[in-house]
Design a protein around this motif. Structure first.
Motif, mmCIF file in Angstrom:
data_model
loop_
_atom_site.group_PDB
_atom_site.id
_atom_site.type_symbol
_atom_site.label_atom_id
_atom_site.label_comp_id
_atom_site.label_asym_id
_atom_site.label_seq_id
_atom_site.Cartn_x
_atom_site.Cartn_y
_atom_site.Cartn_z
ATOM 1 N N VAL A 196 -4.103 -7.581 5.655
ATOM 2 C CA VAL A 196 -3.792 -6.435 5.970
ATOM 3 C C VAL A 196 -5.450 -6.387 6.263
ATOM 4 C CG1 VAL A 196 -4.422 -4.388 5.574
ATOM 5 C CG2 VAL A 196 -1.858 -4.616 4.693
ATOM 6 N N VAL B 179 4.452 -6.934 4.412
ATOM 7 C CA VAL B 179 5.014 -6.136 3.588
ATOM 8 C C VAL B 179 6.567 -6.724 3.017
ATOM 9 C CG1 VAL B 179 4.397 -5.042 2.345
ATOM 10 C CG2 VAL B 179 6.028 -4.521 4.797
ATOM 11 N N ILE C 16 -1.374 -1.591 -2.182
ATOM 12 C CA ILE C 16 -0.539 -2.608 -2.144
ATOM 13 C C ILE C 16 0.747 -2.676 -3.671
ATOM 14 C CG2 ILE C 16 0.642 -5.101 -1.497
ATOM 15 C CD1 ILE C 16 -2.638 -4.047 -0.054
ATOM 16 N N SER D 199 -7.502 -2.576 -1.546
ATOM 17 C CA SER D 199 -7.851 -3.242 -0.580
ATOM 18 C C SER D 199 -9.520 -2.277 -0.100
ATOM 19 C CB SER D 199 -7.347 -3.290 1.069
ATOM 20 O OG SER D 199 -8.356 -3.763 1.460
ATOM 21 N N TRP E 111 -6.687 1.020 1.061
ATOM 22 C CA TRP E 111 -5.470 1.399 1.085
ATOM 23 C C TRP E 111 -4.936 0.272 -0.227
ATOM 24 C CZ3 TRP E 111 -3.952 -0.308 6.299
ATOM 25 C CH2 TRP E 111 -4.627 0.671 7.276
ATOM 26 N N THR F 195 -2.710 -8.124 0.494
ATOM 27 C CA THR F 195 -3.800 -7.684 0.764
ATOM 28 C C THR F 195 -5.090 -8.503 2.049
ATOM 29 O OG1 THR F 195 -4.198 -6.704 -1.959
ATOM 30 C CG2 THR F 195 -6.178 -6.163 -0.077
ATOM 31 N N LEU G 216 2.944 -0.291 0.823
ATOM 32 C CA LEU G 216 1.677 -0.547 1.939
ATOM 33 C C LEU G 216 0.623 1.164 1.894
ATOM 34 C CD1 LEU G 216 -1.025 -1.664 2.072
ATOM 35 C CD2 LEU G 216 -0.518 -1.645 4.989
ATOM 36 N N THR H 271 0.710 -10.374 -4.226
ATOM 37 C CA THR H 271 0.001 -8.553 -3.696
ATOM 38 C C THR H 271 -1.280 -9.184 -2.709
ATOM 39 O OG1 THR H 271 -0.812 -8.141 -5.891
ATOM 40 C CG2 THR H 271 1.264 -6.986 -5.109
#
Length: 574
Positions: free
Chosen positions: A81, A209, A279, A272, A277, A78, A222, A74
């Motif tokens: 992203v 993902v 994850i 994040s 957001w 992150t 996400l 995860t």
């Protein structure tokens, strides 16, 4: 009368204890198979319990590893992203420096942006303060554009004190699919505010993902700040919909268990900070725990099967052992009666080994008795040799002594030298006596305060014990003569003992230097014990060649021992 009653009661008590012990012994008398099976159960049950404990610890350790891997996965998502978002912000900052937009030439700015973004998943929008789209690279330049599809995020971007803003997922009317925007507020020289915006389709984040990076049975999604799914590895979790695990905290990091609609899930989350957001990775506990459950089931089944096989095998082995024990007991009775025993073949190696041991017992006893007699003869032989040597020393000490005190002193020293040689013989009986150690041992009592006056030199050399004893006595006598009449009788004389390995044997040289020969009386007829040892024992026992040389400053003895009369360590000849 009282004493008699007490004794009677005591006798009854002891009789009761004896009867109880006999009853317990009778109850515990069982066939060999019973105790062998019990032994197997005693060995198997604790091992099975221990295996369960080890398996539980292994499962716990594996779960910790999986938790660490989930957190790492995860965290990796992150970072992917955030790296993409930061790349989009960098692109916006570069495009904001274009002179075309400052000059109001939107068409030129459109061409430049379309060219720059041609190989990416991003599209550029320019949004004015009234939330209208002035430019959108999704469609050709000049296409009529309506207001922005997500006015809430646009307004927040204008009021974010000039800082960039990342929107939640929303449905784009122009794109006709779920998208998200990255806003960078800007201002023209005229003071007019606008937003440089990069938009991407939500499915462009699918690479973050990817199920290939997850363990079997796991999914990842996400989720934006409003709890809506941006993209998911599970096809059943659609973009734009609320994430089905609504009990996951909005801001959380770690791994936990969550129950949803009667189903237990194992959930790992990462937050994040740049995007706001989350994850989320999840899997049903039934899938996560399946390996451990199957391990417990297989271990239990295997334990039952193994116990059954072991018990059946123990019964068969018990029968064989019973037969073997009976035959061994019969042989033991024959051995006690003094009869000859032949080894019995048996399927069980230990029983056959015991049978062979019983068969060899009589022969071993006879052999041991023979060895004892041999050792006794050897001890007697060595003792006679020692007594002969002591007798020779006694006779010569009496012959050469000038007084009773002189006799006692010389005889005591000779006995001490013989004892030192004997100690070395016993300590080195197997590998032989080192000649340097022998020389140091015998000369130690005669070495003066200045140890440099006694010099030893020669290669490593090991001698047979009998040769070492004879040479030890010779060295003792040479040192005694040197102390009385030779180089050690003054304060400056030197004794040099050297040896070397020759082709035909070993050469030993005793050389005295700096002796006061002129001041010492000499008797050519009367010889000391040391001279007799050198001339008789070395010459006769060792077949050694002897040469005596008189120098002006001291005596020199040269001794040559043939190879066949000594036992050297082959390694010493190197």
């Amino acid at each position: 009368m009282v004493t008699g009653v007490s004794d009677e009661r005591q006798g009854k008590g002891q009789g009761g204890l004896t009867a109880l012990a006999d009853l317990v012994r009778h109850r515990l008398t069982r066939p060999f198979s019973f105790y062998l099976t019990s032994l197997l159960l005693v060995a198997i049950v604790p091992a099975f319990i221990f295996s369960l404990v080890v398996l539980k610890r292994s499962v716990d350790a594996q779960e910790q590893v999986i938790t660490a891997l989930l957190q790492a996965s995860t965290g990796s998502v992150t970072r992917i992203v955030e790296r993409d978002i930061e790349g989009m912000l960098t692109t916006l900052k570069v495009l904001s420096t274009s002179r075309a937009i400052e000059g109001g030439n939107l068409e030129a700015f459109y061409e430049r942006a379309a060219t720059a973004l041609a190989q990416t998943d991003s599209y550029l929008l320019v949004i004015d303060r009234k939330h209208n789209q002035r430019l959108n690279t999704r469609v050709p330049f000049g296409t009529p554009l309506g207001p922005a599809s997500d006015p809430d995020s646009v307004e927040r971007a204008f009021t974010n004190n000039g800082a960039p803003l990342i929107s939640n997922v929303f449905f784009g009317r122009t794109a006709e699919r779920w998208v998200f925007n990255v806003y960078l507020p800007a201002k023209l020289s005229t003071g007019e505010e606008y937003l440089l915006t990069l938009t991407q389709n939500a499915e462009s984040m699918a690479k973050a993902v990817n199920r290939d990076t997850l363990s079997p049975g796991w999914n990842a999604a996400l989720v934006d700040g409003a709890g809506k799914v941006i993209v998911s590895s599970d096809a059943g979790v659609k973009p734009g919909e609320a994430f089905f695990l609504d009990k996951v905290p909005a801001i959380s990091i770690g791994v936990r268990n969550i129950s949803e609609n009667g189903v237990e899930y194992r959930v790992a989350t990462e937050f994040s900070v740049i995007t706001g957001w989350r994850i989320i990775a999840w899997a049903p506990r039934s899938i996560v725990d399946a390996p451990a459950v199957w391990s417990f089931l297989w271990l239990s089944l295997g334990g039952i099967i193994f116990a059954g096989i072991a018990i059946a095998g123990s019964l068969a082995i018990a029968r064989l052992l019973s037969q073997g024990v009976k035959s061994v007991a019969q042989d033991a009775r024959r051995l006690g009666a003094g009869e000859r025993i032949e080894p019995r073949p048996h399927m069980i190696a230990e029983v056959e080994q015991v049978s062979r041991a019983l068969a060899k017992a009589a022969a071993a006893r006879t052999k041991a008795e023979g060895e004892i007699r041999f050792l006794m003869r050897e001890v007697a032989h060595r003792s006679k040799n020692q007594l002969t040597v002591i007798q020779s020393m006694l006779n010569q000490s009496v012959y050469t002594a000038e007084s009773a005190a002189d006799f006692a002193d010389s005889f005591r020293k000779r006995i001490a030298g013989l004892a030192r040689s004997t100690d070395l013989m016993i300590a080195n009986a197997a590998q032989g006596v080192d000649f340097r150690e022998l020389a140091q041992n015998q000369l130690q009592p005669f070495i003066p305060d200045d140890p440099k006056r006694v010099i030893l030199s020669g290669p490593p050399l090991r001698l047979d014990t009998q040769i070492a004893q004879t040479l030890g006595m010779a060295l003792h006598e040479l040192a005694t003569n040197a102390t009385k009449y030779g180089a050690l009788a003054n304060t400056t004389g030197v004794v040099k003992l050297s040896w070397s390995l020759e082709d035909d044997g070993t050469a030993i040289r005793w050389r005295e230097e700096g002796a006061d020969l002129a001041s010492k009386p000499s008797d050519p007829v009367r010889k000391g014990f040391g001279t007799l040892v050198l001339e008789r024992m070395l010459g006769m026992a060792l077949n050694a060649g002897l040469e005596r040389v008189m120098h002006a400053d001291g005596i020199e003895w040269r001794i040559s021992i043939p190879h066949q009369e000594k036992n050297e360590d082959p390694k010493s000849e190197a």
